[in-house]
Motif scaffolding. Structure first.
Motif, PDB file in Angstrom:
ATOM      1  N   LYS A  81      44.125   1.629  45.847  1.00  0.00           N
ATOM      2  CA  LYS A  81      45.091   0.552  46.070  1.00  0.00           C
ATOM      3  C   LYS A  81      45.277  -0.248  44.787  1.00  0.00           C
ATOM      4  O   LYS A  81      44.413  -0.267  43.919  1.00  0.00           O
ATOM      5  CB  LYS A  81      44.618  -0.354  47.208  1.00  0.00           C
ATOM      6  CG  LYS A  81      44.488   0.376  48.545  1.00  0.00           C
ATOM      7  CD  LYS A  81      43.979  -0.549  49.636  1.00  0.00           C
ATOM      8  CE  LYS A  81      43.850   0.196  50.962  1.00  0.00           C
ATOM      9  NZ  LYS A  81      43.324  -0.661  52.041  1.00  0.00           N
ATOM     10  N   SER A 128      61.694  -3.248  57.508  1.00  0.00           N
ATOM     11  CA  SER A 128      62.076  -2.354  56.404  1.00  0.00           C
ATOM     12  C   SER A 128      62.152  -3.105  55.077  1.00  0.00           C
ATOM     13  O   SER A 128      61.785  -2.572  54.024  1.00  0.00           O
ATOM     14  CB  SER A 128      63.425  -1.702  56.710  1.00  0.00           C
ATOM     15  OG  SER A 128      64.443  -2.689  56.876  1.00  0.00           O
ATOM     16  N   GLU A 131      58.584  -3.803  53.813  1.00  0.00           N
ATOM     17  CA  GLU A 131      58.037  -2.593  53.184  1.00  0.00           C
ATOM     18  C   GLU A 131      58.646  -2.381  51.798  1.00  0.00           C
ATOM     19  O   GLU A 131      57.958  -1.972  50.859  1.00  0.00           O
ATOM     20  CB  GLU A 131      58.307  -1.380  54.074  1.00  0.00           C
ATOM     21  CG  GLU A 131      57.501  -1.356  55.361  1.00  0.00           C
ATOM     22  CD  GLU A 131      56.012  -1.302  55.096  1.00  0.00           C
ATOM     23  OE1 GLU A 131      55.603  -0.660  54.109  1.00  0.00           O
ATOM     24  OE2 GLU A 131      55.243  -1.925  55.856  1.00  0.00           O
ATOM     25  N   ARG A 132      59.927  -2.681  51.673  1.00  0.00           N
ATOM     26  CA  ARG A 132      60.583  -2.526  50.370  1.00  0.00           C
ATOM     27  C   ARG A 132      60.004  -3.495  49.345  1.00  0.00           C
ATOM     28  O   ARG A 132      59.747  -3.124  48.194  1.00  0.00           O
ATOM     29  CB  ARG A 132      62.083  -2.767  50.550  1.00  0.00           C
ATOM     30  CG  ARG A 132      62.881  -2.691  49.257  1.00  0.00           C
ATOM     31  CD  ARG A 132      64.329  -3.067  49.513  1.00  0.00           C
ATOM     32  NE  ARG A 132      65.005  -3.469  48.287  1.00  0.00           N
ATOM     33  CZ  ARG A 132      66.082  -4.221  48.249  1.00  0.00           C
ATOM     34  NH1 ARG A 132      66.609  -4.663  49.368  1.00  0.00           N
ATOM     35  NH2 ARG A 132      66.643  -4.539  47.106  1.00  0.00           N
ATOM     36  N   ARG A 134      56.999  -4.959  49.448  1.00  0.00           N
ATOM     37  CA  ARG A 134      55.623  -4.531  49.166  1.00  0.00           C
ATOM     38  C   ARG A 134      55.611  -3.385  48.159  1.00  0.00           C
ATOM     39  O   ARG A 134      54.822  -3.386  47.208  1.00  0.00           O
ATOM     40  CB  ARG A 134      54.941  -4.090  50.455  1.00  0.00           C
ATOM     41  CG  ARG A 134      54.462  -5.205  51.361  1.00  0.00           C
ATOM     42  CD  ARG A 134      53.887  -4.629  52.634  1.00  0.00           C
ATOM     43  NE  ARG A 134      52.767  -3.737  52.346  1.00  0.00           N
ATOM     44  CZ  ARG A 134      51.514  -3.955  52.719  1.00  0.00           C
ATOM     45  NH1 ARG A 134      51.211  -5.054  53.385  1.00  0.00           N
ATOM     46  NH2 ARG A 134      50.566  -3.095  52.423  1.00  0.00           N
ATOM     47  N   SER A 135      56.476  -2.415  48.377  1.00  0.00           N
ATOM     48  CA  SER A 135      56.544  -1.258  47.477  1.00  0.00           C
ATOM     49  C   SER A 135      56.939  -1.678  46.068  1.00  0.00           C
ATOM     50  O   SER A 135      56.402  -1.165  45.071  1.00  0.00           O
ATOM     51  CB  SER A 135      57.549  -0.246  48.037  1.00  0.00           C
ATOM     52  OG  SER A 135      57.696   0.843  47.162  1.00  0.00           O
ATOM     53  N   GLN A 136      57.847  -2.638  45.965  1.00  0.00           N
ATOM     54  CA  GLN A 136      58.280  -3.131  44.652  1.00  0.00           C
ATOM     55  C   GLN A 136      57.129  -3.842  43.937  1.00  0.00           C
ATOM     56  O   GLN A 136      56.927  -3.646  42.732  1.00  0.00           O
ATOM     57  CB  GLN A 136      59.467  -4.079  44.834  1.00  0.00           C
ATOM     58  CG  GLN A 136      60.198  -4.415  43.544  1.00  0.00           C
ATOM     59  CD  GLN A 136      61.429  -5.260  43.785  1.00  0.00           C
ATOM     60  OE1 GLN A 136      61.683  -5.707  44.903  1.00  0.00           O
ATOM     61  NE2 GLN A 136      62.210  -5.491  42.730  1.00  0.00           N
ATOM     62  N   GLU A 138      53.890  -3.336  44.405  1.00  0.00           N
ATOM     63  CA  GLU A 138      52.885  -2.327  44.046  1.00  0.00           C
ATOM     64  C   GLU A 138      53.308  -1.530  42.819  1.00  0.00           C
ATOM     65  O   GLU A 138      52.516  -1.297  41.907  1.00  0.00           O
ATOM     66  CB  GLU A 138      52.652  -1.377  45.225  1.00  0.00           C
ATOM     67  CG  GLU A 138      52.005  -2.014  46.442  1.00  0.00           C
ATOM     68  CD  GLU A 138      50.493  -2.040  46.349  1.00  0.00           C
ATOM     69  OE1 GLU A 138      49.954  -1.723  45.276  1.00  0.00           O
ATOM     70  OE2 GLU A 138      49.854  -2.383  47.357  1.00  0.00           O
ATOM     71  N   SER A 139      54.582  -1.113  42.774  1.00  0.00           N
ATOM     72  CA  SER A 139      55.044  -0.273  41.670  1.00  0.00           C
ATOM     73  C   SER A 139      55.104  -1.043  40.360  1.00  0.00           C
ATOM     74  O   SER A 139      54.774  -0.509  39.296  1.00  0.00           O
ATOM     75  CB  SER A 139      56.425   0.309  42.002  1.00  0.00           C
ATOM     76  OG  SER A 139      57.364  -0.730  42.216  1.00  0.00           O
ATOM     77  N   GLU A 142      51.690  -1.469  38.819  1.00  0.00           N
ATOM     78  CA  GLU A 142      51.190  -0.250  38.190  1.00  0.00           C
ATOM     79  C   GLU A 142      51.631  -0.157  36.742  1.00  0.00           C
ATOM     80  O   GLU A 142      50.949   0.432  35.901  1.00  0.00           O
ATOM     81  CB  GLU A 142      51.687   0.967  38.975  1.00  0.00           C
ATOM     82  CG  GLU A 142      51.038   2.273  38.553  1.00  0.00           C
ATOM     83  CD  GLU A 142      51.480   3.429  39.445  1.00  0.00           C
ATOM     84  OE1 GLU A 142      50.846   4.499  39.370  1.00  0.00           O
ATOM     85  OE2 GLU A 142      52.461   3.268  40.192  1.00  0.00           O
ATOM     86  N   THR A 165      55.316 -11.134  53.807  1.00  0.00           N
ATOM     87  CA  THR A 165      54.634 -10.378  52.746  1.00  0.00           C
ATOM     88  C   THR A 165      53.426 -11.156  52.241  1.00  0.00           C
ATOM     89  O   THR A 165      52.355 -10.572  52.000  1.00  0.00           O
ATOM     90  CB  THR A 165      55.609 -10.091  51.588  1.00  0.00           C
ATOM     91  OG1 THR A 165      56.770  -9.427  52.093  1.00  0.00           O
ATOM     92  CG2 THR A 165      54.950  -9.222  50.532  1.00  0.00           C
TER      93      THR A 165
END
Length: 551
Positions: A81, A128, A131-132, A134-136, A138-139, A142, A165
């Protein structure tokens, strides 16, 4: 709640005083006629437990220790994670941020829009879009670039999406903000105490939390208080927010030994009697969290009983510039002689001090630490570790790197909020003041330093000159006007040399021993060196990303 208005704020205490709040002590349990070993804040808490609860309940908390409270969960719970589900300490070590930048920005976004949104945190956001987002987050994390987070435009999302969130981030922390053993202790203890005694018990528990957890918990409490004020009807909204954030602050203690992951205890029911007991505990913790929100300023103060017992705060050893120079130069006020001696001492120390290498996953940065011996340490002196970090910066020379460190710190140190020169002694000597801001809702840290630079010629290569930048905290009349709490720089050195192995590269070695105040020695041993490493990485990246300008 009635408290002593002269009580000290914990952010004003240096690490040795924080350690004294948590160091080993003893007390006599009148119920069982045994001696217990604990920390001063925890000692008083267990005294209250022994006086108010049965011997069986007291027995459950005999084994509480600071080491157990600081223990990280198993790595299997957060392996792979990046943001959500990563322990706070691990995130700080891997990124150099106290709190994920995106989460800190989201908190600020919600504070601005709180007064315009009815039912914030109660009305769910679109799944939705959550989730979008959260994904942003996380990415972008990275990519390991702090400027990438500027590309998250929270205005594209409804405040309800951002609020959900935030709530998910804190709910998914594997260690939670309040360990289960302390949650259970609160439930058992608060049933038997008056309102003022309840607040005192909560204050003691707040003090024994790990530093990184305590700071984030304070941030959340101040955030929730601010939201409740902006929404109006403070008391009602505080209770509503406490009910919503209850699972994000308090970890399960139900059936905790029979599960390998964090249990969703607010949804757990087994039998009717268990359900009734669980609901009673939930109401106790809800009232507890509401009390914490409404009294967050009091939580951040040292109770007067502990203050009187430990005689806090200890006197600071920071000297005025003239005292510092005369102490080093046998009574003479000779700044050039002081600089020469300090430079010689640094070169001697860097060659003779034994540093232990620390494994770290930061590209191109080597990290080592020297911890003072417990036998040699003085109670009046700091016991902080000395960190050594080094990095090679390609396509640069010593002068370029020197200029970037000395005059353009805002380009690579993201925490600098303000900096100014108080007095320019000559070209390479000055008195500076600066302010560091790590979290928006936590007091800033201010510093006043005597800073000097010196050119050092290498004996092996007469044409290869190195530069040394050194700083040490001093007392100054204008320190009274600085905001927040005062930190102390015991040692801060940047040794800039041409790389001995790679032509065209410059090696920067940083030696640092700093007390930001408000944190225990354990934080400096576990986290501070990693923050230094990420700062050096930012310094290198400031040369690689020449188009990036941070204002």
């Amino acid at each position: 709640m009635r408290t002593n208005t002269n009580e000290l704020n914990i952010h004003l205490l240096l690490s040795n005083d924080i350690d004294r709040l948590r160091e080993l002590g003893k007390y006599q349990n009148n119920l069982r006629s045994q001696l217990f070993f604990a920390f001063p804040a925890l000692t008083n808490l267990l005294k209250m437990t022994a006086q108010s609860c049965t011997s069986d309940i007291v027995h459950n908390y005999e084994t509480i220790t600071l080491a157990k409270l600081n223990k990280l969960p198993k790595s299997t719970t957060w392996k792979g994670k990046r943001v959500f589900g990563v322990p706070l300490r691990v995130y700080q070590q891997t990124t150099g941020h106290i709190l994920p930048i995106a989460i800190a920005d989201a908190l600020q976004y919600i504070r601005v829009h709180a007064g315009k949104c009815d039912g914030l945190f109660r009305k769910p956001g679109v799944k939705s879009k959550i989730e979008r987002l959260r994904s942003q987050i996380e990415s972008l994390n990275e990519s390991n670039n702090e400027h990438a987070f500027d590309s998250i435009k929270f205005d594209e999302y409804q405040p309800y999406v951002v609020a959900d969130t935030i709530r998910q981030y804190f709910r998914e922390l594997p260690e939670c903000l309040m360990p289960p053993v302390l949650t259970r202790l609160l439930c058992d203890l608060l049933k038997h105490l008056s309102q003022e005694e309840q607040l005192l018990a909560i204050r003691y528990i707040f003090l024994v939390l790990p530093d990184e957890t305590r700071e984030i918990l304070e941030t959340i409490l101040r955030f929730l208080l601010d939201i409740s004020v902006r929404l109006g009807n403070n008391q009602i909204n505080c209770r509503s927010l406490a009910r919503i954030f209850l699972p994000s602050v308090f970890q399960s203690f139900y059936d905790i030994h029979h599960t390998s992951s964090k249990l969703l205890w607010w949804k757990w029911k087994k039998e009717k009697t268990d359900g009734i007991s669980q609901e009673n505990d939930r109401l106790i913790l809800e009232n507890c969290l509401m009390t914490m929100i409404l009294n967050v300023d009091i939580l951040c103060r040292v109770p007067s009983a502990l203050n009187d017992e430990l005689n806090l705060p200890s006197a600071r050893k920071t000297k005025r510039l003239d005292e510092l120079v005369r102490h080093t130069c046998n009574g003479e006020f000779h700044i050039k002689k002081f600089v020469s001696k300090a430079s010689e001492q640094f070169l001697q120390r860097i060659s003779t001090t034994k540093f232990k290498a620390i494994p770290i996953h930061v590209d191109g940065v080597s990290v080592a630490v020297h911890k003072p011996s417990a036998m040699l340490s003085n109670a009046d002196e700091n016991n902080l570790p000395i960190w050594k970090c080094s990095i090679d910066i390609p396509d640069t020379n010593v002068k370029q790197v020197y200029e970037r460190i000395e005059h353009h710190r805002y380009l690579w140190d993201k925490h600098v909020a303000e900096s100014r020169t108080v007095e320019k002694i000559d070209e390479d000597k000055e008195i500076v003041q600066y302010v560091l801001n790590y979290l928006d809702l936590i007091p800033v840290r201010s510093f006043c330093e005597f800073r000097f630079s010196k050119k050092i010629t290498s004996r092996s290569a007469s044409n290869a000159n190195a530069m040394l930048i050194s700083a040490v905290s001093i007392d100054h009349l204008q320190n009274h006007f600085l905001p927040g709490s005062m930190g102390v720089t015991y040692n801060m050195h940047y040794y800039i040399t041409p790389s001995p192995t790679q032509p065209g590269h410059t090696t920067v070695t940083q030696i640092a021993c700093v007390d930001f105040s408000g944190r225990s020695t354990q934080w400096y041993e576990n986290v501070y060196g990693f923050l230094l490493a990420h700062n050096l990485l930012s310094l290198r990246n400031s040369f690689l990303n020449t188009n990036t300008v941070q204002i």
